[in-house]
Every structure is written in structure tokens, then in C-alpha cells.
Motif scaffolding. Structure first.
Motif, PDB file in Angstrom:
ATOM      1  N   THR A   5      55.314 -47.180 -17.449  1.00 56.11           N
ATOM      2  CA  THR A   5      55.910 -46.074 -16.708  1.00 56.11           C
ATOM      3  C   THR A   5      57.132 -45.574 -17.455  1.00 56.11           C
ATOM      4  O   THR A   5      57.796 -46.334 -18.169  1.00 56.11           O
ATOM      5  N   LYS A   6      57.398 -44.293 -17.310  1.00 56.64           N
ATOM      6  CA  LYS A   6      58.639 -43.734 -17.851  1.00 56.64           C
ATOM      7  C   LYS A   6      58.918 -42.408 -17.175  1.00 56.64           C
ATOM      8  O   LYS A   6      58.021 -41.761 -16.629  1.00 56.64           O
ATOM      9  N   LYS A   7      60.173 -42.016 -17.219  1.00 56.66           N
ATOM     10  CA  LYS A   7      60.594 -40.729 -16.667  1.00 56.66           C
ATOM     11  C   LYS A   7      60.708 -39.734 -17.818  1.00 56.66           C
ATOM     12  O   LYS A   7      61.341 -40.014 -18.832  1.00 56.66           O
ATOM     13  N   ASN A   9      61.876 -35.894 -18.161  1.00 59.34           N
ATOM     14  CA  ASN A   9      62.499 -34.776 -17.459  1.00 59.34           C
ATOM     15  C   ASN A   9      62.355 -34.973 -15.951  1.00 59.34           C
ATOM     16  O   ASN A   9      62.863 -35.931 -15.412  1.00 59.34           O
ATOM     17  N   ASN A  10      61.633 -34.095 -15.272  1.00 56.69           N
ATOM     18  CA  ASN A  10      61.470 -34.201 -13.823  1.00 56.69           C
ATOM     19  C   ASN A  10      60.128 -34.808 -13.424  1.00 56.69           C
ATOM     20  O   ASN A  10      59.647 -34.586 -12.318  1.00 56.69           O
ATOM     21  N   ILE A  12      57.476 -38.366 -13.465  1.00 53.18           N
ATOM     22  CA  ILE A  12      57.243 -39.781 -13.667  1.00 53.18           C
ATOM     23  C   ILE A  12      55.873 -39.891 -14.318  1.00 53.18           C
ATOM     24  O   ILE A  12      54.902 -39.303 -13.833  1.00 53.18           O
ATOM     25  N   GLU A  13      55.791 -40.622 -15.428  1.00 54.92           N
ATOM     26  CA  GLU A  13      54.520 -40.823 -16.120  1.00 54.92           C
ATOM     27  C   GLU A  13      54.091 -42.273 -15.939  1.00 54.92           C
ATOM     28  O   GLU A  13      54.864 -43.190 -16.172  1.00 54.92           O
ATOM     29  N   HIS A  78      50.884 -37.968 -14.086  1.00 57.28           N
ATOM     30  CA  HIS A  78      52.189 -37.305 -14.041  1.00 57.28           C
ATOM     31  C   HIS A  78      52.428 -36.857 -12.608  1.00 57.28           C
ATOM     32  O   HIS A  78      51.596 -36.143 -12.034  1.00 57.28           O
ATOM     33  N   ALA A  81      59.188 -36.183 -10.091  1.00 58.71           N
ATOM     34  CA  ALA A  81      60.170 -37.245  -9.800  1.00 58.71           C
ATOM     35  C   ALA A  81      60.912 -36.963  -8.514  1.00 58.71           C
ATOM     36  O   ALA A  81      61.054 -35.862  -8.085  1.00 58.71           O
TER      37      ALA A  81
END
Length: 81
Positions: A5-7, A9-10, A12-13, A78, A81
Motif C-alpha cells: 500500500t502507498k499514498k 497524492n490524493n 491510496i494504492e 486506487h 484518500a
């Protein structure tokens, strides 16, 4: 098998990757269709990915499938967020 997982920009992936046999060519574009399954009829209805896709899309996200037959399948989700 891996989940990452990672953020961005706006967004969450979420990446989910397996080390299975991958999705045969020509089938990757069908995996999100209702009732599509590669399992015998008595073993599954093919609703899991379809419902997941609809839920993610309804929340303003998207799901992408990447697959290399004989190697792996990866789902990239995707969501806002």
C-alpha cells in the motif's frame, strides 16, 4: 505473494500480487464481468471480482489487473484518500 500500500497524492494504492499461473491471454478483460469464472459451474459463481469492482468504482476508485501468464497476477486498486 505480496500486498503493498502507498499514498499517491490524493489516492491510496493497494497492490495485491500472487505467484500463481496468471490469467490466460484474452481473459484479463473479462474477470470483472458478472458471473465470469474459470472454475467449474459447481465451484463458483464469478461474483467476487465483479462486486469488488462495483464497490470500488462507486467510491470513485478503480481496479486494474496486470497478469503475466505462467508467472503472476496483480490487482492494483486506487481509491480516494
Amino acid at each position: 505473494d505480496a500486498v503493498k500500500t502507498k499514498k499517491i497524492n490524493n489516492l491510496i494504492e493497494i497492490k495485491i500480487r500472487d505467484n500463481g499461473t496468471g490469467i490466460p491471454e484474452g481473459m484479463a478483460d473479462k474477470v470483472f464481468q458478472s458471473f465470469f469464472t474459470t472454475k467449474p459451474t459447481v465451484e463458483g459463481t464469478g461474483l467476487g471480482l465483479s462486486l469488488s469492482y462495483e464497490i470500488v468504482e462507486a467510491d470513485g476508485g478503480k481496479i486494474i489487473v496486470n497478469s503475466v501468464p505462467g508467472s503472476y497476477t496483480e490487482f492494483v486498486i486506487h481509491i480516494p484518500a
